[in-house]
Design an enzyme around this catalytic site. Structure first.
Site, PDB file in Angstrom:
ATOM      1  N   HIS A  44     -65.519 -64.931 -34.942  1.00 32.43           N
ATOM      2  CA  HIS A  44     -65.354 -65.306 -33.535  1.00 32.43           C
ATOM      3  C   HIS A  44     -66.331 -66.413 -33.191  1.00 32.43           C
ATOM      4  CE1 HIS A  44     -62.952 -61.732 -32.709  1.00 32.43           C
ATOM      5  NE2 HIS A  44     -63.892 -60.965 -33.230  1.00 32.43           N
ATOM      6  N   CYS A  84     -62.456 -68.128 -27.626  1.00 30.59           N
ATOM      7  CA  CYS A  84     -62.804 -68.021 -29.045  1.00 30.59           C
ATOM      8  C   CYS A  84     -61.816 -68.897 -29.800  1.00 30.59           C
ATOM      9  CB  CYS A  84     -62.688 -66.567 -29.486  1.00 30.59           C
ATOM     10  SG  CYS A  84     -62.682 -66.358 -31.270  1.00 30.59           S
ATOM     11  N   HIS A  87     -59.075 -67.296 -31.961  1.00 30.85           N
ATOM     12  CA  HIS A  87     -58.216 -66.339 -31.270  1.00 30.85           C
ATOM     13  C   HIS A  87     -57.799 -66.812 -29.879  1.00 30.85           C
ATOM     14  CE1 HIS A  87     -60.711 -63.726 -34.060  1.00 30.85           C
ATOM     15  NE2 HIS A  87     -59.520 -63.841 -34.599  1.00 30.85           N
ATOM     16  N   MET A  92     -58.080 -64.535 -26.401  1.00 25.57           N
ATOM     17  CA  MET A  92     -59.514 -64.216 -26.383  1.00 25.57           C
ATOM     18  C   MET A  92     -60.237 -65.270 -25.549  1.00 25.57           C
ATOM     19  SD  MET A  92     -61.953 -63.184 -29.529  1.00 25.57           S
ATOM     20  CE  MET A  92     -63.682 -62.747 -29.256  1.00 25.57           C
TER      21      MET A  92
HETATM   22 CU   LIG Z   1     -62.267 -64.350 -31.773  1.00 26.25          CU
END
Ligand SMILES: [Cu+2]
Length: 243
Positions: A44, A84, A87, A92
């Site tokens: 992440h 992120c 993601h 995210m």
């Molecule tokens: Cu992530």
């Protein structure tokens, strides 16, 4: 007295939303610090997409290990939205309000340095979570992990996914032959969001040299031509598909 807050970077395979920041929204005061903590073995980061005018676009390194963390002190008041990178399309995202929220005209970014991503779409209810689920990209390979079906590469911006230029690990779908790839090789690739909300490379073409006609007979599945269609639904997916 400045405070430090913790935001967890979570991968929860049992949750409906697998990847998220917790808390996703936080209000702090100028001078306070946010510490992002990766709470499990996964990849992440936290990078700003819109920040108050005069503030900088923060960007953490990729945090890959459990317990890895990154801190940033917010000195400029206003609203910061971030996501992120791996993601983003899985939703995210996070929001930090420092002091008081910013009016839209006091913000910079949004579509911004992610190329022509979200800006034109904000009017019709689109957002990154519903952005294209597949796209073409180009990049340079740094390493190939045959055992885990991953490659590490530096890819150019992928406007269809609102991805900036970045060096990262990417999963590769089963059936994609990685044995022929070597470090420093330039590739074009086709990436898709899988059902488990992980982006995987589903096709890799070496991009040195020309389009190989042997790979592109009429009626065949031609990755290069197929790439031309991507993003056609939103009209912004063509950047870089210089065929
Ligand atoms: Cu992530």
């Amino acid at each position: 007295m400045a405070k430090e807050y913790t935001v967890k970077m979570v991968t929860n395979l049992d949750a409906e939303q697998v990847y998220y920041f917790e808390p996703a929204e936080l209000t702090i005061q100028p001078g306070d610090t946010i510490k992002w903590v990766n709470v499990q073995e996964d990849m992440h980061n936290a990078m700003a997409d819109a920040v108050p005018k005069g503030a900088e676009f923060f960007e953490s390194p990729m945090l890959e290990e459990e317990g890895a963390s990154w801190s940033y002190t917010f000195n400029t008041a206003g609203t910061y939205s971030y996501h992120c990178h791996p993601h983003a399309a899985a939703g995210m995202k996070g929001m930090i309000t420092v002091g008081a929220p910013s009016a839209p005209e006091e913000m910079q970014g949004g579509a911004h340095n992610h190329d022509h991503g979200a800006h034109g779409h904000s009017n019709h209810g689109d957002n990154k979570a519903s952005a294209s689920k597949s796209a073409m990209g180009t990049g340079v390979i740094h390493s190939v992990d045959l055992a885990n079906n991953k490659i590490n590469l530096s890819h150019e911006p992928i406007p269809a996914l609102s991805w900036p230029e970045m060096t990262m690990d990417l999963d590769v779908a089963e059936g994609v032959d990685l044995k022929a790839l070597a470090p420093d090789e330039k590739i074009k690739f086709h990436i898709e969001l899988d059902d488990d909300k992980v982006y995987r490379i589903t096709k890799i073409m070496k991009s040195n040299g020309q389009h190989d006609p042997k790979q592109c007979k009429p009626g065949m599945d031609c990755p290069m031509h197929e790439g031309m269609k991507h993003g056609g639904d939103n009209g912004d997916g063509h950047g870089g598909h210089d065929h």
